[in-house]
Motif scaffolding. Sequence first.
Motif: not given
Length: 163
Positions: A41-52, A79-89
Amino acid sequence: MKKEVLVILGSPNSPSGKLSDISISRLNYCINRYQKRNLILCTGGWGKHFNLSKNSHASFAKQYLIKNGLLEEDFLDFALSGNTVDDAVKIKPIISKLGKIKLTIITSDYHLKRVKLIFNEILKSYTMDFIGVESHLEQEAYNALIQHEKSAINSILKNGLYY
């Protein structure tokens, strides 16, 4: 026996999709830990601090893992998350339909305490192992990340988790 789900938390990539050293260290740990029939399971969507970039961080991570021998059929939804809390959610609905599983959460050494704090709250009904992969950063960059983590942890302890 519980099926193991390897969860790789998102980390920075360049606007062109080049994975950071932090990302690669987490992904390489996953590659070395992976056995046939583990789920990924890979997490990480988009966010100015990690993926533009226009593609999700999770998609770059999956490409890297497949290129290094992991099987396409072992991947769960992103899990297209934007931060660590969002990862878990965002992990929760993906894993909720899997039955008996054990989660192995793969992050970096500097991030481990905060990940445990968040995941032990949001995903408390799951069996979890936490891996803090050595980050190999310059001392100044590492110290800045440690300070960020201390601040984030203090904020959670003071204000609670909102999800």
